[in-house]
Design a protein around this motif. Structure first.
Motif, PDB file in Angstrom:
ATOM      1  N   THR A  56       0.826  -1.217   0.000  1.00  0.00           N
ATOM      2  CA  THR A  56       0.000   0.000   0.000  1.00  0.00           C
ATOM      3  C   THR A  56       0.851   1.254   0.000  1.00  0.00           C
ATOM      4  O   THR A  56       0.325   2.359  -0.152  1.00  0.00           O
ATOM      5  CB  THR A  56      -0.928   0.057   1.236  1.00  0.00           C
ATOM      6  N   ASP A  58       2.583   4.307   1.501  1.00  0.00           N
ATOM      7  CA  ASP A  58       2.179   5.081   2.671  1.00  0.00           C
ATOM      8  C   ASP A  58       0.713   5.495   2.591  1.00  0.00           C
ATOM      9  O   ASP A  58       0.229   6.208   3.477  1.00  0.00           O
ATOM     10  CB  ASP A  58       3.058   6.339   2.796  1.00  0.00           C
ATOM     11  N   ASP A  59       0.019   5.062   1.552  1.00  0.00           N
ATOM     12  CA  ASP A  59      -1.364   5.508   1.353  1.00  0.00           C
ATOM     13  C   ASP A  59      -2.263   5.179   2.541  1.00  0.00           C
ATOM     14  O   ASP A  59      -3.006   6.034   3.017  1.00  0.00           O
ATOM     15  CB  ASP A  59      -1.954   4.888   0.079  1.00  0.00           C
ATOM     16  N   ALA A  61      -1.405   4.427   5.656  1.00  0.00           N
ATOM     17  CA  ALA A  61      -0.957   5.160   6.852  1.00  0.00           C
ATOM     18  C   ALA A  61      -1.388   6.623   6.777  1.00  0.00           C
ATOM     19  O   ALA A  61      -1.824   7.195   7.784  1.00  0.00           O
ATOM     20  CB  ALA A  61       0.562   5.051   7.000  1.00  0.00           C
ATOM     21  N   LYS A  62      -1.295   7.238   5.604  1.00  0.00           N
ATOM     22  CA  LYS A  62      -1.726   8.635   5.446  1.00  0.00           C
ATOM     23  C   LYS A  62      -3.226   8.765   5.678  1.00  0.00           C
ATOM     24  O   LYS A  62      -3.681   9.722   6.311  1.00  0.00           O
ATOM     25  CB  LYS A  62      -1.354   9.151   4.054  1.00  0.00           C
ATOM     26  N   SER A  63      -3.990   7.794   5.165  1.00  0.00           N
ATOM     27  CA  SER A  63      -5.440   7.821   5.372  1.00  0.00           C
ATOM     28  C   SER A  63      -5.772   7.712   6.856  1.00  0.00           C
ATOM     29  O   SER A  63      -6.694   8.364   7.344  1.00  0.00           O
ATOM     30  CB  SER A  63      -6.109   6.670   4.619  1.00  0.00           C
ATOM     31  N   LEU A  65      -3.729   8.676   9.368  1.00  0.00           N
ATOM     32  CA  LEU A  65      -3.316   9.930   9.999  1.00  0.00           C
ATOM     33  C   LEU A  65      -4.267  11.080   9.702  1.00  0.00           C
ATOM     34  O   LEU A  65      -4.500  11.953  10.543  1.00  0.00           O
ATOM     35  CB  LEU A  65      -1.899  10.307   9.551  1.00  0.00           C
ATOM     36  N   ASN A  66      -4.838  11.092   8.494  1.00  0.00           N
ATOM     37  CA  ASN A  66      -5.759  12.159   8.097  1.00  0.00           C
ATOM     38  C   ASN A  66      -7.172  11.942   8.635  1.00  0.00           C
ATOM     39  O   ASN A  66      -8.054  12.763   8.390  1.00  0.00           O
ATOM     40  CB  ASN A  66      -5.808  12.285   6.569  1.00  0.00           C
ATOM     41  N   GLU A  68      -9.211   9.644   7.696  1.00  0.00           N
ATOM     42  CA  GLU A  68     -10.096   9.130   6.651  1.00  0.00           C
ATOM     43  C   GLU A  68     -10.566   7.715   6.972  1.00  0.00           C
ATOM     44  O   GLU A  68     -11.649   7.306   6.542  1.00  0.00           O
ATOM     45  CB  GLU A  68      -9.378   9.164   5.301  1.00  0.00           C
TER      46      GLU A  68
END
Length: 81
Positions: A56, A58-59, A61-63, A65-66, A68
């Motif tokens: 995946t 960092d997608d 992990a970013k989701s 953190l954001n 989402e």
């Protein structure tokens, strides 16, 4: 001590073999076998999840953190649930 050439100690050896056989029949090694099998499953699961997470990028992990997705939702995505 058992000595085949002299025929000594055979009764003691036979008794020890029967005792060990009884131990095995009574499930003596089952807890260790189950522990090893659970370790193997856990290890394989860990490796597979790590591979999926790496795919995946960092997608995911970013989701997380954001905000989402929740951690539970991210795990469900990794598991394909």
């Amino acid at each position: 001590m058992t000595t085949a050439l002299k025929g000594e100690g055979l009764d003691e050896l036979w008794g020890a073999l029967e005792g060990h056989w009884g131990f095995l029949e009574g499930g003596g090694l089952e807890p260790l076998t189950l522990k090893r099998a659970n370790f193997e499953l856990s290890s394989y699961l860990h490796d597979r999840l790590k591979q999926r997470l790496n795919l995946t990028g960092d997608d995911l992990a970013k989701s997380l953190l954001n905000g989402e997705v929740s951690a539970r939702e991210a795990i469900d995505q990794l598991l394909g649930s």
